[in-house]
Write a protein that holds these residues in place. Structure first.
Motif, mmCIF file in Angstrom:
data_model
loop_
_atom_site.group_PDB
_atom_site.id
_atom_site.type_symbol
_atom_site.label_atom_id
_atom_site.label_comp_id
_atom_site.label_asym_id
_atom_site.label_seq_id
_atom_site.Cartn_x
_atom_site.Cartn_y
_atom_site.Cartn_z
ATOM 1 N N PHE A 122 -50.876 -55.742 13.241
ATOM 2 C CA PHE A 122 -49.965 -54.828 13.942
ATOM 3 C C PHE A 122 -50.715 -53.604 14.469
ATOM 4 N N LYS A 123 -51.646 -53.097 13.676
ATOM 5 C CA LYS A 123 -52.370 -51.897 14.081
ATOM 6 C C LYS A 123 -53.220 -52.146 15.315
ATOM 7 N N GLU A 124 -53.867 -53.315 15.384
ATOM 8 C CA GLU A 124 -54.729 -53.629 16.539
ATOM 9 C C GLU A 124 -53.927 -53.777 17.821
ATOM 10 N N LEU A 125 -52.629 -54.111 17.681
ATOM 11 C CA LEU A 125 -51.773 -54.208 18.861
ATOM 12 C C LEU A 125 -51.019 -52.905 19.133
ATOM 13 N N GLY A 126 -51.262 -51.893 18.309
ATOM 14 C CA GLY A 126 -50.627 -50.592 18.529
ATOM 15 C C GLY A 126 -49.145 -50.587 18.226
ATOM 16 N N LEU A 127 -48.707 -51.496 17.345
ATOM 17 C CA LEU A 127 -47.276 -51.574 17.033
ATOM 18 C C LEU A 127 -46.913 -50.646 15.882
ATOM 19 N N ILE A 128 -47.579 -50.766 14.751
ATOM 20 C CA ILE A 128 -47.397 -49.837 13.644
ATOM 21 C C ILE A 128 -48.753 -49.561 13.026
ATOM 22 N N ASP A 129 -48.839 -48.442 12.320
ATOM 23 C CA ASP A 129 -50.115 -48.044 11.712
ATOM 24 C C ASP A 129 -50.282 -48.764 10.379
ATOM 25 N N LYS A 237 -36.143 -54.573 15.426
ATOM 26 C CA LYS A 237 -35.123 -53.587 15.791
ATOM 27 C C LYS A 237 -35.260 -52.326 14.951
ATOM 28 N N LEU A 238 -35.591 -52.516 13.671
ATOM 29 C CA LEU A 238 -35.810 -51.357 12.810
ATOM 30 C C LEU A 238 -37.032 -50.573 13.266
ATOM 31 N N ARG A 239 -38.128 -51.295 13.559
ATOM 32 C CA ARG A 239 -39.358 -50.613 13.983
ATOM 33 C C ARG A 239 -39.119 -49.796 15.234
ATOM 34 N N ARG A 240 -38.409 -50.375 16.202
ATOM 35 C CA ARG A 240 -38.178 -49.683 17.464
ATOM 36 C C ARG A 240 -37.214 -48.500 17.305
ATOM 37 N N SER A 241 -36.545 -48.461 16.157
ATOM 38 C CA SER A 241 -35.659 -47.331 15.855
ATOM 39 C C SER A 241 -36.308 -46.345 14.895
ATOM 40 N N GLY A 242 -37.611 -46.531 14.641
ATOM 41 C CA GLY A 242 -38.349 -45.582 13.822
ATOM 42 C C GLY A 242 -38.264 -45.826 12.332
ATOM 43 N N ILE A 243 -37.839 -47.048 11.905
ATOM 44 C CA ILE A 243 -37.716 -47.357 10.478
ATOM 45 C C ILE A 243 -38.633 -48.528 10.136
ATOM 46 N N ARG A 244 -39.409 -48.363 9.094
ATOM 47 C CA ARG A 244 -40.359 -49.392 8.694
ATOM 48 C C ARG A 244 -39.691 -50.420 7.791
ATOM 49 N N SER A 245 -40.015 -51.675 8.010
ATOM 50 C CA SER A 245 -39.477 -52.754 7.178
ATOM 51 C C SER A 245 -40.065 -52.662 5.769
ATOM 52 N N ILE A 246 -39.203 -52.821 4.740
ATOM 53 C CA ILE A 246 -39.641 -52.715 3.354
ATOM 54 C C ILE A 246 -39.398 -54.025 2.613
ATOM 55 N N ASP A 247 -38.146 -54.364 2.425
ATOM 56 C CA ASP A 247 -37.774 -55.656 1.855
ATOM 57 C C ASP A 247 -36.413 -56.004 2.441
ATOM 58 N N PRO A 248 -35.969 -57.252 2.331
ATOM 59 C CA PRO A 248 -34.755 -57.648 3.038
ATOM 60 C C PRO A 248 -33.515 -56.864 2.636
ATOM 61 N N VAL A 249 -33.370 -56.485 1.353
ATOM 62 C CA VAL A 249 -32.174 -55.759 0.932
ATOM 63 C C VAL A 249 -32.144 -54.367 1.561
ATOM 64 N N VAL A 250 -33.259 -53.640 1.463
ATOM 65 C CA VAL A 250 -33.325 -52.314 2.071
ATOM 66 C C VAL A 250 -33.203 -52.413 3.583
ATOM 67 N N ASP A 251 -33.859 -53.427 4.171
ATOM 68 C CA ASP A 251 -33.807 -53.580 5.626
ATOM 69 C C ASP A 251 -32.386 -53.845 6.106
ATOM 70 N N ILE A 252 -31.624 -54.610 5.346
ATOM 71 C CA ILE A 252 -30.248 -54.914 5.764
ATOM 72 C C ILE A 252 -29.375 -53.667 5.694
ATOM 73 N N THR A 253 -29.510 -52.872 4.646
ATOM 74 C CA THR A 253 -28.711 -51.642 4.571
ATOM 75 C C THR A 253 -29.112 -50.676 5.678
ATOM 76 N N ASN A 254 -30.418 -50.613 5.999
ATOM 77 C CA ASN A 254 -30.857 -49.772 7.116
ATOM 78 C C ASN A 254 -30.348 -50.313 8.445
ATOM 79 N N TYR A 255 -30.312 -51.633 8.569
ATOM 80 C CA TYR A 255 -29.833 -52.242 9.804
ATOM 81 C C TYR A 255 -28.356 -51.912 10.033
ATOM 82 N N VAL A 256 -27.550 -52.024 8.985
ATOM 83 C CA VAL A 256 -26.124 -51.691 9.106
ATOM 84 C C VAL A 256 -25.952 -50.208 9.415
#
Length: 795
Positions: A122-129, A237-256
């Motif tokens: 991801f870093k080499e493509l400039g997506l996330i650090d 979608k989370l990344r483009r909204s400024g939120i880093r993916s962590i695990d599916p449970v946290v990601d789902i609550t952040n997504y909602v």
């Protein structure tokens, strides 16, 4: 708030480009701070599959791979990523590719082995650090497909700066609603169905603080697999909204949270003991947060707890001991409405700021909790598997916010906007905004939806109509300038006139805060209940002032510390008196106050040096009263006040009405207020001196005036002003002047008595006064003083 433009267009897709879309949002009051690409510029990067993977013969940390990119032949690529292995789908930069930073991929040899490309992180493509390893794609990723097309990277991240009142727009759903209104388009909301319960397990919920949390929903979900990866569509979608993916449970609550604007939290069910309680924390109760920091809670902090301990700071931050981990198999999912006042400032108090607290402080739709619960449950079951129990809900209906009903008048709308908008168009605008509007006889009755908690008064509706109608559509018209005399009563005395009367006597006009230190105010006015602010700027500015004196005393103390010797301040402003009969429970009274301290005047060769005293300030007040032309209606009466020296305080009366107080600040308060010298204060109600008597012209008498002096002995406690007032009230029309010119105590005057010498000037407009006339008048004065004050003539 940041969000993906593509995600937004899934909900509503107006036929405008990114720039015009941003302009629409900004002009509607949702200011766009920036629009940036979601990925840096790169090309010739495709999806590949690692067909072979083995160790490099000459390097321990390198691996030699053969990668299929669907070009007819396998690519030999040397890779150093620890997670590279046979069978995974990867991102391949082929020879000729250009990566961010103008990094060009060429054929190369690494430790003697050919490498025709690069497996990318991801870093080499400039997506996330992030440089933990190469990107691993889902098994169904199409080999050979351009990676930009696969992820839809021709997208923009829109950064919107929302005002605090628009908490309803802190979501894709909220922004989509606005775009739908502006472009007259329907919003394509995802279908959210109720998830049927497959198990019976549930947890009882108790609302121990219903005012702070009137609605709380919980659901048990068992048998989930947290080790499953978050789907790439969600993590993107989370990344483009400024939120880093962590695990599916946290990601789902952040997504909602991002999708619907509703914060959620998940607890590890196996760590919970007994029922769930939503309560206020016990004083000094401790909680270890998810980041490992232990905090000591105050008794006004709302917490989620089980029967044994606090689990989380409600609406702010979860607790570590009950948090979901990779080993978690069973969870308890919460969805709640917390009152904004219960969350406001709590995160900042502990040095925190979370997406949840940011939304709860601004307000969350009180009817959204079940929808959010069903959405999160379905996503969890689809991604992590498991079985869901029934939704358990605890609600206190009387503490939930009520939907507002607001009236909008057509005439008022036209007057404020300066443009006439057709009634049908206004109705359409209101209805497209989700408001239930009915029009009748020139006005709209509007019921506001639960998510628009910022609309409460008519002006809010006018603003909504204006921004949707379009500010650019409202033509600017230069105001007509007219020179017109304003109506002003000649009898009115302006504040400027009153303050200038004291400025001419050496005062300086001051402006102090309406918020004062509650300790100082309680010390000066211990019988007056003060209004305490729920969210003050600071502790020493947490009470509304009941007098101007605390602020003026603070100004004097500030200047005394800077070696100012002559201090005199005057201020006009409001004091705030608690009064249940007044509107909003507070009576606002305009008053004029002043304070003097230090020397009576600056050092000068022609005058001696002395400190300011009571009579200096009394003279200043009398000069102020002279501006009314009715100074004779005012009198000073010795009286007691908690803030003043008992022997140097007086109430100011206008007739029989007490309109003010003056005197020396009590010595016991001086140190606490930071004063190092005696200070004298006064305060008078402005409406008592805001009207003056209009001068009436009278002919000058052609007949001589006669002066007689009168010396009487009275008790020491009797004020001279009482004698003068009694003599004036006799109604002798020939009396043109009355003055106290001497006070004597000592030889020839009995103990506890004093001699007051009064000058009486008499003059008649129609004749020369004869001795008999003067004697009769003086006899009236003596008899009045004798009967009312037991006064005797001094020998």
């Amino acid at each position: 708030m940041k969000l993906s433009e593509q995600w937004l267009r899934e909900w509503v897709n107006p036929a405008v480009d990114s720039n015009e879309l941003s302009e629409q949002l900004s002009m509607a009051g949702l200011e766009v701070d920036g629009v940036e690409p979601v990925a840096a510029d790169f090309h010739t990067v495709v999806v590949g599959e690692v067909v072979e993977c083995g160790p490099h013969p000459d390097a321990d940390k390198l691996q030699v791979t053969k990668v299929n990119t669907n070009d007819g032949e396998l690519l030999d690529i040397v890779c150093g990523a620890p997670n590279c292995r046979q069978g995974i789908k990867v991102v391949v930069a082929k020879v000729g590719a250009v990566l961010p930073g103008d990094f060009k991929i060429k054929k190369a040899k690494l430790r003697g082995h050919p490498s025709h490309g690069m497996l990318c992180s991801f870093k080499e493509l400039g997506l996330i650090d992030d440089h933990e390893g190469i990107i691993e794609l889902p098994e169904d990723a199409p080999v050979g497909k351009d990676y930009r097309d696969y992820l839809g990277l021709e997208d923009h991240s829109i950064d919107i700066d929302l005002t605090p009142n628009r908490g309803d727009c802190l979501s894709v759903r909220g922004i989509a609603r606005e775009l739908g209104v502006l472009n007259r388009l329907d919003v394509n909301e995802p279908e959210i169905n109720d998830v049927a319960a497959k198990i019976d397990e549930q947890k009882a919920i108790h609302l121990d603080a219903p005012k702070q949390c009137p609605r709380y929903l919980g659901r048990v979900i068992k048998g989930i697999d947290v080790s499953r990866p978050t789907p790439i569509w969600m993590s993107e979608k989370l990344r483009r909204s400024g939120i880093r993916s962590i695990d599916p449970v946290v990601d789902i609550t952040n997504y909602v949270l991002l999708e619907l604007g509703h914060p959620m939290h998940a607890f590890d069910l196996d760590t919970l003991q007994g029922d769930i309680h939503v309560r206020l924390a016990a004083a000094k109760e401790k909680l270890t947060l998810l980041d490992g920091e232990e905090v000591e809670l105050d008794d006004d902090v709302l917490v989620i707890a089980d029967e044994q301990k606090a689990l989380a700071m409600a609406g702010v931050y979860g607790g570590k001991d009950s948090g979901v981990t990779v080993e978690s198999k069973n969870i308890f999912l919460e969805s709640a409405f917390f009152a904004p006042d219960a969350i406001l400032g709590k995160a900042r108090r502990f040095g925190l700021h979370t997406d949840a607290s940011h939304r709860y402080e601004r307000g969350v739709d009180p009817q959204l909790q079940r929808t959010a619960m069903e959405r999160a449950t379905q996503l969890l079951l689809d991604i992590c598997g498991g079985e869901a129990g029934p939704v358990t809900e605890a609600v206190s209906e009387k503490h939930l916010p009520e939907r507002a009903n607001v009236k909008l008048r057509s005439a008022r709308l036209a007057k404020v906007l300066g443009v006439q908008i057709a009634d049908d168009e206004v109705t359409e605008i209101l209805q497209r905004l989700g408001l239930e509007a009915t029009y009748n006889s020139g006005e709209w009755q509007v019921q506001v939806p639960s998510y628009r908690f910022d609309i409460a008064i008519e002006e809010d509706l006018i603003e909504e109509v204006a921004r949707v109608y379009g500010y650019n559509a409202i033509k600017a018209a230069a105001p007509a300038a007219q020179l017109r005399m304003t109506d002003r009563k000649e009898a009115s005395v302006s504040r400027h006139t009153l303050t200038n009367a004291l400025v001419e006597r050496g005062y300086q006009e001051a402006i102090t805060y309406s918020f004062v230190d509650p300790k100082h105010q309680a010390m000066l006015f211990n019988e007056t209940a003060a209004l305490t602010l729920p969210h003050p700027i600071s502790v020493d500015m947490s009470s509304m002032r009941v007098s101007l004196w605390p602020g003026l005393a603070g100004a004097v103390a500030h200047n005394q510390k800077r070696q100012q010797a002559v201090l005199a301040f005057v201020e006009t402003g409001l004091r705030f008196i608690p009064d249940e009969s007044a509107e909003n429970g507070v009576r606002q009274e305009p008053v004029l106050g002043g304070i003097r301290a230090g020397k009576a005047h600056t050092e000068h060769w022609s005058e001696g040096e002395r400190a300011v005293d009571f009579f200096d300030v009394k003279g200043d007040v009398e000069a102020l009263l002279e501006k009314t032309g009715e100074a004779h209606l005012f009198r000073f009466v010795a009286d007691q006040h908690d803030a003043l020296h008992p022997g140097q305080s007086a109430a100011i009366y206008k007739g029989e009405r007490k309109v003010g107080f003056m005197g020396a600040l009590h010595p016991q308060h001086e140190k606490a207020l930071g004063l190092n010298q005696r200070a004298f204060v006064f305060e008078i109600e402005l409406d008592a001196i805001a009207v003056r008597r209009i001068p009436a012209a009278q002919p000058v008498s052609r007949y001589p005036s006669i002066r007689r002096d009168l010396a009487v002995i009275v008790d020491k406690h009797i004020a001279a002003g009482e004698l003068l007032a009694a003599m004036e009230n006799i109604g002798v029309k020939q009396l043109v002047d009355l003055n106290l010119f001497d006070v004597y105590e000592g030889d020839g005057v009995p103990e506890n008595k004093r001699s007051l010498a009064l000058s009486v000037t008499l003059q008649d407009a129609d004749k020369t006064l004869e001795e008999a006339d003067v004697t009769e008048i003086m006899t009236q004065f003596v008899e009045t003083l004798k009967s009312e004050f037991n006064a005797t003539l001094r020998d």
